[in-house]
Design a protein around this motif. Structure first.
Motif, PDB file in Angstrom:
ATOM      1  N   TYR A  72      -0.451  11.218  13.984  1.00 13.44           N
ATOM      2  CA  TYR A  72       0.036  12.791  12.105  1.00 13.44           C
ATOM      3  C   TYR A  72      -0.762  11.540  11.094  1.00 13.44           C
ATOM      4  O   TYR A  72       0.096  10.441  11.131  1.00 13.44           O
ATOM      5  N   CYS A  73      -1.251  12.515  10.878  1.00 11.21           N
ATOM      6  CA  CYS A  73      -1.951  11.797   9.560  1.00 11.21           C
ATOM      7  C   CYS A  73      -0.692  12.744   8.688  1.00 11.21           C
ATOM      8  O   CYS A  73      -0.668  13.717   8.383  1.00 11.21           O
ATOM      9  N   ALA A  74      -0.590  11.618   7.376  1.00  6.69           N
ATOM     10  CA  ALA A  74       0.177  12.743   6.156  1.00  6.69           C
ATOM     11  C   ALA A  74      -0.086  11.883   5.146  1.00  6.69           C
ATOM     12  O   ALA A  74      -0.871  10.784   4.730  1.00  6.69           O
ATOM     13  N   ALA A  75       0.348  12.502   3.632  1.00 12.36           N
ATOM     14  CA  ALA A  75       0.021  12.513   2.583  1.00 12.36           C
ATOM     15  C   ALA A  75       1.745  12.183   1.634  1.00 12.36           C
ATOM     16  O   ALA A  75       2.195  12.856   1.942  1.00 12.36           O
ATOM     17  N   THR A  76       1.251  10.927   0.429  1.00 11.78           N
ATOM     18  CA  THR A  76       2.518  10.975   0.120  1.00 11.78           C
ATOM     19  C   THR A  76       1.836  10.801  -1.266  1.00 11.78           C
ATOM     20  O   THR A  76       1.314   9.506  -1.061  1.00 11.78           O
ATOM     21  N   LEU A  77       2.968  11.014  -2.452  1.00 14.09           N
ATOM     22  CA  LEU A  77       2.541  10.238  -3.864  1.00 14.09           C
ATOM     23  C   LEU A  77       3.017   8.715  -3.825  1.00 14.09           C
ATOM     24  O   LEU A  77       3.040   7.841  -5.179  1.00 14.09           O
ATOM     25  N   TYR A  78       3.888   8.115  -2.596  1.00 16.73           N
ATOM     26  CA  TYR A  78       4.780   6.956  -3.346  1.00 16.73           C
ATOM     27  C   TYR A  78       4.430   5.729  -2.366  1.00 16.73           C
ATOM     28  O   TYR A  78       5.015   4.586  -2.328  1.00 16.73           O
ATOM     29  N   TYR A  79       3.251   6.228  -1.992  1.00 15.39           N
ATOM     30  CA  TYR A  79       2.552   4.590  -0.428  1.00 15.39           C
ATOM     31  C   TYR A  79       3.565   3.730   0.184  1.00 15.39           C
ATOM     32  O   TYR A  79       4.397   2.546  -0.521  1.00 15.39           O
ATOM     33  N   SER A  80       4.231   5.231   1.406  1.00 16.79           N
ATOM     34  CA  SER A  80       5.528   4.516   1.704  1.00 16.79           C
ATOM     35  C   SER A  80       5.495   4.505   2.916  1.00 16.79           C
ATOM     36  O   SER A  80       4.891   5.006   3.673  1.00 16.79           O
ATOM     37  N   GLY A  81       6.614   3.956   4.001  1.00 23.36           N
ATOM     38  CA  GLY A  81       6.914   3.813   5.673  1.00 23.36           C
ATOM     39  C   GLY A  81       8.024   5.015   5.648  1.00 23.36           C
ATOM     40  O   GLY A  81       7.718   5.220   7.086  1.00 23.36           O
TER      41      GLY A  81
END
Length: 122
Positions: A95-104
């Motif tokens: 899965y590809c995913a997007a976050t505002l927080y540069y997180s694992g």
């Protein structure tokens, strides 16, 4: 908002390479750090790799280090996962995913694609 669509999965043999692609739509793509996760049958979804907003910082799960490379092209609104030396244990839906927080951490990701199946035969 960001819409994500993965492609590039398939059936390969152990030792082969595969490149996954994630196409993003939406005008705010550059505001999001991007990640790849995977989920094998009967297992929890796990983090694979992440790339920051500008594409100049990346980090990986131990299982991916040295074999996988994440990258992004902001002009094309694309994210990639180059996977080399694939192993049967890499078999999963990716899965590809997007976050505002540069997180694992999967909990911090706001948007997800539908996933693409990767199967590695021994």
């Amino acid at each position: 908002q960001v819409q994500l669509a993965e492609s590039g999965g398939g059936l390969v043999q152990a030792g082969d390479s595969l490149r996954l692609s994630c196409a993003a739509s939406g005008s705010t793509f550059v505001n999001y750090a991007m990640g790849w996760f995977r989920q094998a049958p009967g297992k929890e979804r796990e983090f694979v790799a992440a790339v920051n907003w500008g594409g100049d910082s990346t980090y990986y799960a131990d299982s991916a280090k040295g074999r996988f490379t994440i990258s992004r092209d902001n002009a094309k609104k694309m994210v990639y996962l180059q996977m080399n030396s694939l192993k049967p244990e890499d078999t999963a839906v990716y899965y590809c995913a997007a976050t505002l927080y540069y997180s694992g951490s999967a909990e911090t990701y706001d948007y997800w694609g539908q996933g693409t199946q990767v199967t590695v035969s021994s």
